[in-house]
Design a protein around this motif. Structure first.
Motif, short mmCIF file in Angstrom:
data_model
loop_
_atom_site.label_atom_id
_atom_site.label_comp_id
_atom_site.label_asym_id
_atom_site.label_seq_id
_atom_site.Cartn_x
_atom_site.Cartn_y
_atom_site.Cartn_z
N LEU A 192 35.78 48.27 61.68
CA LEU A 192 36.78 48.01 62.71
C LEU A 192 36.84 46.52 63.05
CD1 LEU A 192 36.14 51.01 65.14
CD2 LEU A 192 38.07 50.71 63.58
N LEU A 193 35.68 45.86 63.01
CA LEU A 193 35.64 44.43 63.29
C LEU A 193 36.39 43.66 62.21
CD1 LEU A 193 34.60 42.02 64.92
CD2 LEU A 193 32.49 42.11 63.56
N GLY A 194 36.21 44.07 60.94
CA GLY A 194 36.94 43.42 59.86
C GLY A 194 38.45 43.56 60.04
N LEU A 195 38.88 44.73 60.44
CA LEU A 195 40.31 44.95 60.69
C LEU A 195 40.79 44.11 61.87
CD1 LEU A 195 40.38 48.84 60.25
CD2 LEU A 195 41.33 47.15 58.67
N TYR A 196 39.92 43.95 62.85
CA TYR A 196 40.25 43.19 64.06
C TYR A 196 40.35 41.70 63.75
CZ TYR A 196 39.63 41.70 68.98
OH TYR A 196 39.79 41.14 70.22
N SER A 230 37.98 36.24 56.19
CA SER A 230 36.81 36.68 56.96
C SER A 230 36.87 38.17 57.23
CB SER A 230 36.75 35.92 58.29
OG SER A 230 36.62 34.53 58.08
N GLY A 231 38.06 38.64 57.59
CA GLY A 231 38.24 40.07 57.84
C GLY A 231 37.98 40.90 56.60
N MET A 232 38.42 40.43 55.45
CA MET A 232 38.20 41.15 54.20
C MET A 232 36.70 41.20 53.86
SD MET A 232 39.65 42.91 51.90
CE MET A 232 41.36 42.49 52.25
N PHE A 233 36.01 40.09 54.08
CA PHE A 233 34.57 40.08 53.84
C PHE A 233 33.86 41.11 54.71
CE2 PHE A 233 30.55 38.63 55.71
CZ PHE A 233 29.73 38.69 54.60
#
Length: 224
Positions: free
Chosen positions: A93-97, A204-207
């Motif tokens: 969820l953090l990556g999506l955020y 960053s989100g993808m990582f």
């Protein structure tokens, strides 16, 4: 544990753009507080004191979360692997955020706003910031600012099953956030402007997404 601590540090680094958005205001406040010296940037002692306070709050929160997870595992038999699944989901969820694709963590942040409304007024006691004590106190308070990045990492602390591991995870996360905020503090605007770029947020989100799914895979294997 070493891998969890290193990973938490990397998550702090990857969330640089989000950190600047959330904490950039307080960092700018420190800069504006310096009037007597005529310096463009605040003295290093104020920057260090503020960040020590912030990291201190993160560490305390991690200790509490780790202790809570440990007590839950011991008293009601809650599997640590289940907590690890929850932590991995929060990382996804953090990556999506961070990548600005899905903002469910906004709702999680909203849950912390009720507590923040009671804590935030105390920050007025430390303004304007002219001493290390004031900067330290302001950092301690600002460490409890509702933040999806912080909340996601706290689930790691809870899943660690230990107050010590929980505290170390959050301390490592806080250290990972330092480069972004320090560059903002000393006026390296070209770096902070880069960190705000959408393309970097996407990377960053993808990582974080990839790593989150990797941890989810491991946690599910441990659970079943």
């Amino acid at each position: 544990m070493e891998m969890d601590v290193i990973s938490a540090f990397i998550v702090g680094l990857a969330g640089a753009g989000h950190c600047i958005a959330m904490c950039g205001g307080i960092t700018s406040m420190l800069t504006r507080s310096v009037t007597s010296t005529g310096s463009i940037t605040p003295p290093i002692r104020l920057i260090v004191a503020y960040n020590m306070g912030r990291l201190g709050s993160y560490t305390i929160a991690g200790i509490i979360a780790g202790l809570t997870g440990s007590l839950a595992a011991q008293s009601i038999g809650l599997p640590i692997a289940l907590l690890q699944v929850i932590a991995a989901i929060f990382l996804i969820l953090l990556g999506l955020y961070v990548g600005q694709w899905f903002f469910l963590l906004h709702r999680v942040e909203a849950l912390g706003k009720h507590i923040w409304q009671r804590i935030q007024p105390f920050s007025k006691r430390f303004l304007p910031v002219t001493t290390s004590y004031q900067a330290l106190g302001l950092g301690v308070i600002w460490g409890w600012l509702p933040c999806g990045l912080v909340y996601s990492t706290l689930t790691w602390s809870m899943a660690s099953g230990s107050w010590l591991k929980g505290g170390l995870i959050m301390l490592a996360f806080g250290l990972g956030t330092l480069p972004a905020l320090l560059t903002l503090s000393v006026g390296f605007t070209w770096i902070t402007d880069t960190l705000r770029q959408n393309w970097l947020k996407k990377i960053s989100g993808m990582f974080l997404l990839i790593y989150g799914f990797y941890l989810l895979h491991i946690a599910l294997k441990n659970l079943f």
